[in-house]
Design a protein around this motif. Structure first.
Motif: not given
Length: 403
Positions: A25-27, A298-302, A304-315, A317-319
């Motif tokens: 969220m910060e990034l 919207i499920e996507a951030p969750d 990405c968290g479960h998959r351990g994907e930091p860049e995708n989790k940031v992305r 939120i941006e999307l």
């Protein structure tokens, strides 16, 4: 007045070394979300009551205003409702994940490589569930296909006294033997899980997936047991006609049980490749067709968290900020006054790759009563610094809709 909740599943997090000690969220670049937050109310809310597990079932019931201590009977009955399954009083529902396990000879020695079987498509998964039903289905056990890796098992005359049925996303990259229930009542379920590996490892769908470099769905995994659930209608509680927009059966099931519209959105996957614009347009159509309130999940951030994907989790939120929020806001601003709440249901920290119970940041914006929140960019830290704290998540809906 129109109302909206935009639920970024699992968005909140802990500072992550891979992100320079910041949270997603910060990034994330989220100018639309932040602009609303600067002119709204920002704080923290406790969406998971003490003593309950931090699941999306518990937390979303809470955000919608339903006390999970009163209404929660298990996760899977909510998903079963979305699939049109009518449960008898003595039925027990379980989530049936399709997962990818490693290839050690003994089932208990295998590792949980992927709780989602490589994000298998719903079409492929339906063929696998058909095979599972043909092999294990009988007068006691019935399997129903759902979305992607998420499916349902109904046990007629079943019990929820099954010992520990571990969510597979809690044990990513772990050896599974210590997470198989040893409770006597769970023995038939564990036996099916064990036997499903031999049944599925050479399934035509999996052979094709492996040839394409994809992960196979080589085992079923049961968890989330529960009994028949009933909810009072959302309209009877709030006075508002409502709808739920979501890719996942859990949320559609909650909406169905609450008497809300639950339209399906083509291309809604529950991951970062979801149809963001389609979900926004579906929400607009619900308002146009007479709904006062729309809850967009919207499920996507969750994921990405479960998959351990930091860049995708940031992305992810941006999307949402780039492709979803502008469509929603244009319609709402064009039609008049509106109130909007944005929040996660629970944290899904990248460091643990599972859910947490920490309070989550929330933002409520009222177009008719803008205010200075004192927050330039909304995230876990700035929400805490406001000093605003909602002790019970069920109060959020009352704050938003004033009932």
């Amino acid at each position: 007045m129109k109302y909206a909740v935009i639920l970024y599943d699992g968005m909140s997090d802990y500072p992550v070394p891979a992100l320079g000690g910041r949270t997603p969220m910060e990034l994330a670049r989220k100018p639309v979300f932040d602009a609303l937050a600067r002119r709204g109310e920002v704080g923290l809310a406790k969406t998971v009551p003490d003593g309950l597990k931090p699941g999306s079932d518990i937390a979303n019931l809470s955000v919608l205003g339903y006390d999970p201590k009163l209404y929660h009977k298990g996760r899977s009955p909510l998903e079963a409702a979305s699939l049109g399954i009518r449960m008898a009083p003595d039925d027990v529902a379980l989530r049936c994940n399709l997962v990818t396990l490693s290839d050690e000879a003994d089932y208990g020695d295998k590792t949980m490589l992927d709780y989602s079987a490589g994000d298998i498509s719903s079409e492929e998964a339906a063929m696998i569930i058909e095979t599972v039903q043909a092999r294990f289905g009988d007068e006691t056990f019935a399997f129903y296909p759902g979305v992607s890796y998420r499916h349902c098992l109904i046990v007629h005359g079943g019990t929820v006294d099954l010992g520990k049925m571990t969510p597979p996303h809690d044990i990513s990259q772990k050896v599974i033997g210590g997470y198989l229930s040893d409770h006597q009542s769970a023995a038939p379920l564990v036996r099916m899980m064990r036997e499903s590996y031999e049944l599925l490892k050479d399934h035509p769908v999996n052979k094709k997936r492996v040839s394409q470099g994809k992960l196979p769905a080589n085992s079923v995994w049961f968890w989330g047991e529960g009994t028949c659930t009933e909810l009072p209608s959302f309209q009877s509680v709030s006075g508002l006609k409502g709808a739920v927009i979501s890719a996942v059966d859990l949320m559609r099931g909650i909406g169905f049980l609450a008497g809300m519209n639950t339209p399906k959105v083509e291309g809604a996957t529950g991951y970062i490749d979801t149809n963001f614009e389609g979900k926004a347009r579906a929400a607009v159509e619900e308002w146009k067709n007479g709904c006062d309130f729309v809850y967009i999940h919207i499920e996507a951030p969750d994921e990405c968290g479960h998959r351990g994907e930091p860049e995708n989790k940031v992305r992810s939120i941006e999307l949402i900020d780039e492709r979803f929020l502008p469509i929603i806001l244009k319609y709402l601003r064009d039609q008049g006054d509106f109130r909007l709440m944005i929040l996660p249901d629970h944290p899904t920290p990248l460091t643990t790759m599972t859910h947490a119970s920490d309070p989550v940041p929330y933002m409520i914006y009222d177009s008719a009563r803008e205010r200075d929140s004192g927050v330039a960019s909304v995230n876990e830290r700035t929400a805490a610094e406001t000093g605003v704290f909602v002790e019970q998540g069920t109060e959020l809906m009352k704050k938003l809709c004033c009932f």
